[in-house]
Structures are given as C-alpha cells and as structure tokens.
Design a protein around this motif. Structure first.
Motif, short mmCIF file in Angstrom:
data_model
loop_
_atom_site.label_atom_id
_atom_site.label_comp_id
_atom_site.label_asym_id
_atom_site.label_seq_id
_atom_site.Cartn_x
_atom_site.Cartn_y
_atom_site.Cartn_z
N ASN A 61 5.15 38.31 62.87
CA ASN A 61 6.38 39.04 63.18
C ASN A 61 7.38 38.82 62.05
OD1 ASN A 61 6.00 40.15 65.99
ND2 ASN A 61 5.54 38.00 66.40
N ASP A 62 7.85 39.90 61.48
CA ASP A 62 8.83 39.86 60.40
C ASP A 62 9.76 41.04 60.61
OD1 ASP A 62 10.28 40.18 57.97
OD2 ASP A 62 8.67 39.26 56.82
N SER A 63 11.04 40.78 60.79
CA SER A 63 11.99 41.85 61.12
C SER A 63 12.03 42.92 60.03
CB SER A 63 13.39 41.28 61.35
OG SER A 63 13.85 40.59 60.19
N ARG A 64 11.72 42.54 58.79
CA ARG A 64 11.75 43.51 57.69
C ARG A 64 10.58 44.47 57.75
NH1 ARG A 64 11.66 39.20 53.02
NH2 ARG A 64 10.09 38.47 54.51
N ARG A 65 9.54 44.11 58.50
CA ARG A 65 8.34 44.94 58.54
C ARG A 65 8.16 45.67 59.87
NH1 ARG A 65 5.53 43.44 53.79
NH2 ARG A 65 4.30 45.31 54.20
N VAL A 66 9.20 45.59 60.71
CA VAL A 66 9.18 46.36 61.97
C VAL A 66 9.24 47.85 61.62
CG1 VAL A 66 10.45 46.89 64.07
CG2 VAL A 66 10.19 44.52 63.33
N ILE A 67 8.43 48.64 62.31
CA ILE A 67 8.32 50.06 62.00
C ILE A 67 9.22 50.89 62.91
CG2 ILE A 67 6.75 52.05 62.07
CD1 ILE A 67 6.23 50.20 59.73
N SER A 68 9.87 51.89 62.32
CA SER A 68 10.60 52.91 63.08
C SER A 68 9.91 54.24 62.85
CB SER A 68 12.06 53.00 62.62
OG SER A 68 12.76 51.82 62.91
N VAL A 69 9.66 54.97 63.95
CA VAL A 69 9.03 56.28 63.84
C VAL A 69 10.11 57.34 63.66
CG1 VAL A 69 7.63 58.01 65.05
CG2 VAL A 69 7.04 55.58 65.24
N ASP A 70 10.00 58.10 62.59
CA ASP A 70 10.98 59.14 62.28
C ASP A 70 10.65 60.46 62.99
OD1 ASP A 70 12.36 57.42 60.45
OD2 ASP A 70 10.75 57.78 59.02
N SER A 71 9.38 60.79 63.05
CA SER A 71 8.95 62.01 63.72
C SER A 71 7.50 61.86 64.13
CB SER A 71 9.11 63.23 62.80
OG SER A 71 8.20 63.15 61.70
N PRO A 72 7.11 62.54 65.20
CA PRO A 72 7.93 63.38 66.08
C PRO A 72 8.82 62.51 66.97
CG PRO A 72 5.75 63.13 67.00
CD PRO A 72 5.71 62.47 65.65
N ASP A 73 9.67 63.15 67.74
CA ASP A 73 10.52 62.46 68.71
C ASP A 73 9.63 62.01 69.86
OD1 ASP A 73 12.36 61.53 70.50
OD2 ASP A 73 13.39 63.45 70.79
N LEU A 74 9.38 60.70 69.94
CA LEU A 74 8.47 60.19 70.96
C LEU A 74 9.15 59.96 72.31
CD1 LEU A 74 6.38 57.64 68.87
CD2 LEU A 74 6.02 60.09 69.23
N THR A 75 10.46 60.22 72.38
CA THR A 75 11.15 60.08 73.67
C THR A 75 10.96 61.31 74.54
OG1 THR A 75 13.23 60.97 72.82
CG2 THR A 75 12.88 58.60 72.59
N ALA A 76 10.42 62.38 73.95
CA ALA A 76 10.14 63.62 74.68
C ALA A 76 8.67 63.96 74.49
CB ALA A 76 11.02 64.75 74.17
N PRO A 77 8.07 64.73 75.38
CA PRO A 77 6.67 65.12 75.20
C PRO A 77 6.47 65.82 73.86
CG PRO A 77 7.39 65.65 77.42
CD PRO A 77 8.63 65.24 76.67
N VAL A 78 5.41 65.44 73.17
CA VAL A 78 5.07 66.06 71.89
C VAL A 78 4.30 67.36 72.18
CG1 VAL A 78 3.82 65.78 69.72
CG2 VAL A 78 4.95 63.80 70.78
N PRO A 79 4.76 68.48 71.64
CA PRO A 79 4.06 69.76 71.91
C PRO A 79 2.60 69.70 71.49
CG PRO A 79 6.20 70.15 70.90
CD PRO A 79 5.96 68.67 70.81
N LYS A 80 1.74 70.23 72.33
CA LYS A 80 0.30 70.13 72.12
C LYS A 80 -0.27 71.24 71.24
CE LYS A 80 -0.91 72.78 76.29
NZ LYS A 80 -1.62 72.72 77.61
N ASP A 81 0.52 72.28 70.96
CA ASP A 81 -0.02 73.48 70.33
C ASP A 81 -0.59 73.26 68.94
OD1 ASP A 81 0.70 74.87 72.60
OD2 ASP A 81 2.67 75.41 71.81
N SER A 82 0.02 72.37 68.16
CA SER A 82 -0.47 72.12 66.80
C SER A 82 -0.27 70.65 66.46
CB SER A 82 0.27 73.00 65.78
OG SER A 82 1.66 72.74 65.80
N PRO A 83 -1.06 70.11 65.53
CA PRO A 83 -0.98 68.69 65.20
C PRO A 83 0.41 68.29 64.73
CG PRO A 83 -2.99 69.64 64.31
CD PRO A 83 -2.17 70.79 64.80
N ALA A 84 0.90 67.20 65.28
CA ALA A 84 2.19 66.66 64.86
C ALA A 84 2.00 65.75 63.66
CB ALA A 84 2.83 65.88 66.01
N THR A 85 3.01 65.70 62.80
CA THR A 85 3.01 64.76 61.68
C THR A 85 3.76 63.51 62.10
OG1 THR A 85 2.91 66.50 59.99
CG2 THR A 85 3.78 64.35 59.32
N PHE A 86 3.08 62.37 62.05
CA PHE A 86 3.68 61.10 62.42
C PHE A 86 4.23 60.45 61.15
CE2 PHE A 86 0.78 62.13 65.76
CZ PHE A 86 1.37 61.65 66.92
#
Length: 211
Positions: A61-86
């Motif tokens: 565990n290293d606070s400098r290496r904690v990851i933040s996801v920029d996209s897609p917005d994971l707090t809402a359902p990710v649309p299934k129609d086409s592949p999302a870019t993570f």
C-alpha cells in the motif's frame, strides 16, 4: 495497440514444461499459478515474465500509487452498446506537474491480421517465444475484471493508463453476472524484474455495472 493472448493449446505444453523444469523446485513452491494467467492480454510488447514477477510479490500500500479511474463514470451504469475505454491515473500524477507521457497505443491490427496472429499463437510454444523477447522496462498495470462471484472475466497487462476491450472481450464483460469489479495492481520494472522499491502496489478495486 498490439495485443497478445496465450492460447488454450499452450496449456498442455506448459504442463509438460512445468513438470520437467520444476523437478528440482522445493515442494510447496509459491510461484504464479499458470492457470491464473493463461488468458491474459499482453499489450504492446509487455512480457509474461514481468507479470510473473508481479504475481510473485505481495502488493504494498502506497498512497502515491493509489489509482483513480477517469473514465467511464463507474458511479452510473456503463452503457453496453459499445466497448468503454477505461482510463485511469495514479495519485502521484495528480500532485506533480505534467511530465512526459507514454506514446499512444499502436494502431490496432486489421481483423484478418489479428485472426491470423491469434491462430499462430495457438500453434506456437508461446512462453518460449516470450522468454526470448525484449525484457520490459518501466511501469506496468495489471487489470483484472471479475464478475459478481469473483470469477476472472478479463485480465490485461499493459504499460498504458487506458484500455479499450475488443468487441469479443466487451461481450464477455457485458454478459457476465453483474456487478463487475476492476482490480488494478502496478509495478515498476527493470529488465522484467521489480526493484526493491518498485512494488507491486495496490491500485484499488472498483465496482461497476454494464447495462
């Protein structure tokens, strides 16, 4: 973006190789489980030897290496129609001035090229090929997508901070029991080895749904 996936045909060969190469190993050796990484996608020349070193270690565990996801917005359902870019970034990038970025991923292979490549991978002793490849240097990220029961649906080992699944892999994610979990682990490599201060590091786990 150049992808490599170990073929199922390689499994029988790997078992034979493992039996012979591990004959002198101490009983109870805790090396990486071959079945765990038999279907990993390796992006842009990154090696399976590097992933083995990551899996050999205990994530720190290293606070400098904690990851933040920029996209897609994971707090809402990710649309299934086409592949999302993570897309994501480590916390250290948010606290420093922007530096040199990795070159954009290589252009994806044409469909016929990708099909031919994957067919050849099924026929070839892939570990031997990678063992003679160019050792990897730099930071890499191990992405594991799991279904609600904890079963691995997709595994990716990449030097980039973004990943877009192919249509087939997206279909597997979309059809898997929801919600899904994305776990990210990172490490710094020097010729496929991890230096003492290079990790591996816990990036985080992120729950989301595809609808």
């Amino acid at each position: 973006m150049k992808l490599h996936r170990r073929g199922a045909a390689y499994l029988s060969l790997s078992l034979l190789v493992a039996c012979s190469s591990n004959s002198n190993q101490p009983t109870g050796s805790n090396g990486p489980d071959e079945t765990q990484t038999s279907d990993v996608l390796y992006v842009d020349g990154i090696t399976d030897e590097a992933l083995d070193r990551l899996l050999d270690g205990t994530p720190k565990n290293d606070s400098r290496r904690v990851i933040s996801v920029d996209s897609p917005d994971l707090t809402a359902p990710v649309p299934k129609d086409s592949p999302a870019t993570f897309s994501f970034h480590p916390a250290s990038e948010a606290t420093h001035a922007p530096g040199p970025r990795l070159a954009p991923a290589k252009t994806a292979l044409a469909k016929w090229q990708r099909a031919a490549h994957e067919f050849m991978q099924l026929l070839a002793p892939e570990r031997i090929a990678y063992a003679h490849g160019t050792p990897y240097n730099g930071t890499a990220y191990y992405l594991v997508f799991s279904d609600k029961d904890g079963k691995h649906v997709l595994q990716v080992f990449t030097p980039h901070t973004s990943f877009t699944p192919e249509n087939t892999d997206w279909g597997h994610l979309r059809d898997a029991p929801q919600p899904l979990t994305l776990a990210i682990t990172s490490a710094d490599f020097d010729a496929d080895s991890i230096p003492a201060d290079g990790g591996p590091f816990v990036g985080g786990k992120f729950s989301f749904r595809i609808e």
